[in-house]
Scaffold this motif. Structure first.
Motif, PDB file in Angstrom:
ATOM      1  N   GLU A 125       3.826   1.475  -1.309  1.00  0.00           N
ATOM      2  CA  GLU A 125       4.376   1.556  -2.660  1.00  0.00           C
ATOM      3  C   GLU A 125       3.339   2.142  -3.633  1.00  0.00           C
ATOM      4  O   GLU A 125       3.670   2.982  -4.470  1.00  0.00           O
ATOM      5  N   LYS A 126       2.080   1.722  -3.509  1.00  0.00           N
ATOM      6  CA  LYS A 126       1.015   2.273  -4.361  1.00  0.00           C
ATOM      7  C   LYS A 126       0.850   3.770  -4.116  1.00  0.00           C
ATOM      8  O   LYS A 126       0.677   4.547  -5.056  1.00  0.00           O
ATOM      9  N   LEU A 127       0.898   4.170  -2.840  1.00  0.00           N
ATOM     10  CA  LEU A 127       0.788   5.576  -2.499  1.00  0.00           C
ATOM     11  C   LEU A 127       1.940   6.372  -3.137  1.00  0.00           C
ATOM     12  O   LEU A 127       1.724   7.447  -3.694  1.00  0.00           O
ATOM     13  N   GLN A 128       3.138   5.822  -3.089  1.00  0.00           N
ATOM     14  CA  GLN A 128       4.291   6.496  -3.698  1.00  0.00           C
ATOM     15  C   GLN A 128       4.111   6.674  -5.205  1.00  0.00           C
ATOM     16  O   GLN A 128       4.395   7.729  -5.751  1.00  0.00           O
ATOM     17  N   ARG A 129       3.582   5.645  -5.864  1.00  0.00           N
ATOM     18  CA  ARG A 129       3.327   5.756  -7.312  1.00  0.00           C
ATOM     19  C   ARG A 129       2.294   6.835  -7.598  1.00  0.00           C
ATOM     20  O   ARG A 129       2.409   7.571  -8.571  1.00  0.00           O
ATOM     21  N   GLU A 130       1.271   6.938  -6.745  1.00  0.00           N
ATOM     22  CA  GLU A 130       0.262   7.980  -6.923  1.00  0.00           C
ATOM     23  C   GLU A 130       0.876   9.366  -6.736  1.00  0.00           C
ATOM     24  O   GLU A 130       0.584  10.284  -7.492  1.00  0.00           O
ATOM     25  N   ILE A 131       1.731   9.501  -5.740  1.00  0.00           N
ATOM     26  CA  ILE A 131       2.395  10.789  -5.488  1.00  0.00           C
ATOM     27  C   ILE A 131       3.267  11.166  -6.673  1.00  0.00           C
ATOM     28  O   ILE A 131       3.254  12.301  -7.132  1.00  0.00           O
ATOM     29  N   GLU A 132       4.019  10.210  -7.187  1.00  0.00           N
ATOM     30  CA  GLU A 132       4.886  10.482  -8.331  1.00  0.00           C
ATOM     31  C   GLU A 132       4.071  10.830  -9.580  1.00  0.00           C
ATOM     32  O   GLU A 132       4.491  11.644 -10.377  1.00  0.00           O
ATOM     33  N   GLY A 133       2.889  10.234  -9.707  1.00  0.00           N
ATOM     34  CA  GLY A 133       2.025  10.527 -10.840  1.00  0.00           C
ATOM     35  C   GLY A 133       1.454  11.925 -10.793  1.00  0.00           C
ATOM     36  O   GLY A 133       1.181  12.539 -11.810  1.00  0.00           O
ATOM     37  N   GLU A 134       1.267  12.459  -9.575  1.00  0.00           N
ATOM     38  CA  GLU A 134       0.720  13.803  -9.402  1.00  0.00           C
ATOM     39  C   GLU A 134       1.765  14.879  -9.696  1.00  0.00           C
ATOM     40  O   GLU A 134       1.414  15.981 -10.087  1.00  0.00           O
ATOM     41  N   ASP A 167       0.830  -1.209   0.000  1.00  0.00           N
ATOM     42  CA  ASP A 167       0.000   0.000   0.000  1.00  0.00           C
ATOM     43  C   ASP A 167       0.865   1.260   0.000  1.00  0.00           C
ATOM     44  O   ASP A 167       0.535   2.244  -0.676  1.00  0.00           O
TER      45      ASP A 167
END
Length: 113
Positions: free
Chosen positions: A103-112, A101
């Motif tokens: 790691e998923k949050l980090q990917r979302e942050i990087e996507g923003e 979870d």
């Protein structure tokens, strides 16, 4: 004068679990070890041979740390030559879901960004 009972108490940080997450992420090899275990590689010698740059000394420290936290379990077989395997504990399975979870949050942050 009547005093009101407080409905919400101050929220405290989860010290032990936060330290555990920090320690695991601080260990360069823990996430790699989890990937190895997930792919069926559960013997230390096999782990060292599977990953460039991973030494026996560093792996043993990483495995010991994960075992102390209760994420991994060490199974020793009474054989000659001795055989040791590592498996993820039920607690470890829950803990790894939390890491997923994060790691998923980090990917979302990087996507923003």
């Amino acid at each position: 004068m009547k005093t009101k009972e407080k409905l919400i108490s101050r929220k405290l940080t989860p010290d032990e679990s936060a330290r555990m997450v920090e320690t695991i992420y601080g260990c360069k090899w823990s996430l790699t070890v989890y990937q190895l275990l997930d792919s069926g590689v559960n013997r230390p010698g096999e782990m060292v041979r599977s990953v460039d740059g991973l030494t026996t000394k560093v792996l043993n420290a990483c495995l010991r740390k994960n075992t102390e936290f209760g994420i991994l379990d060490r199974i020793s077989y009474n054989e000659v030559p001795p055989r040791v395997e590592y498996v993820v504990t039920p607690f470890g399975t829950k803990f790894l879901r939390i890491l997923d979870d994060i790691e998923k949050l980090q990917r979302e942050i990087e996507g923003e960004g």
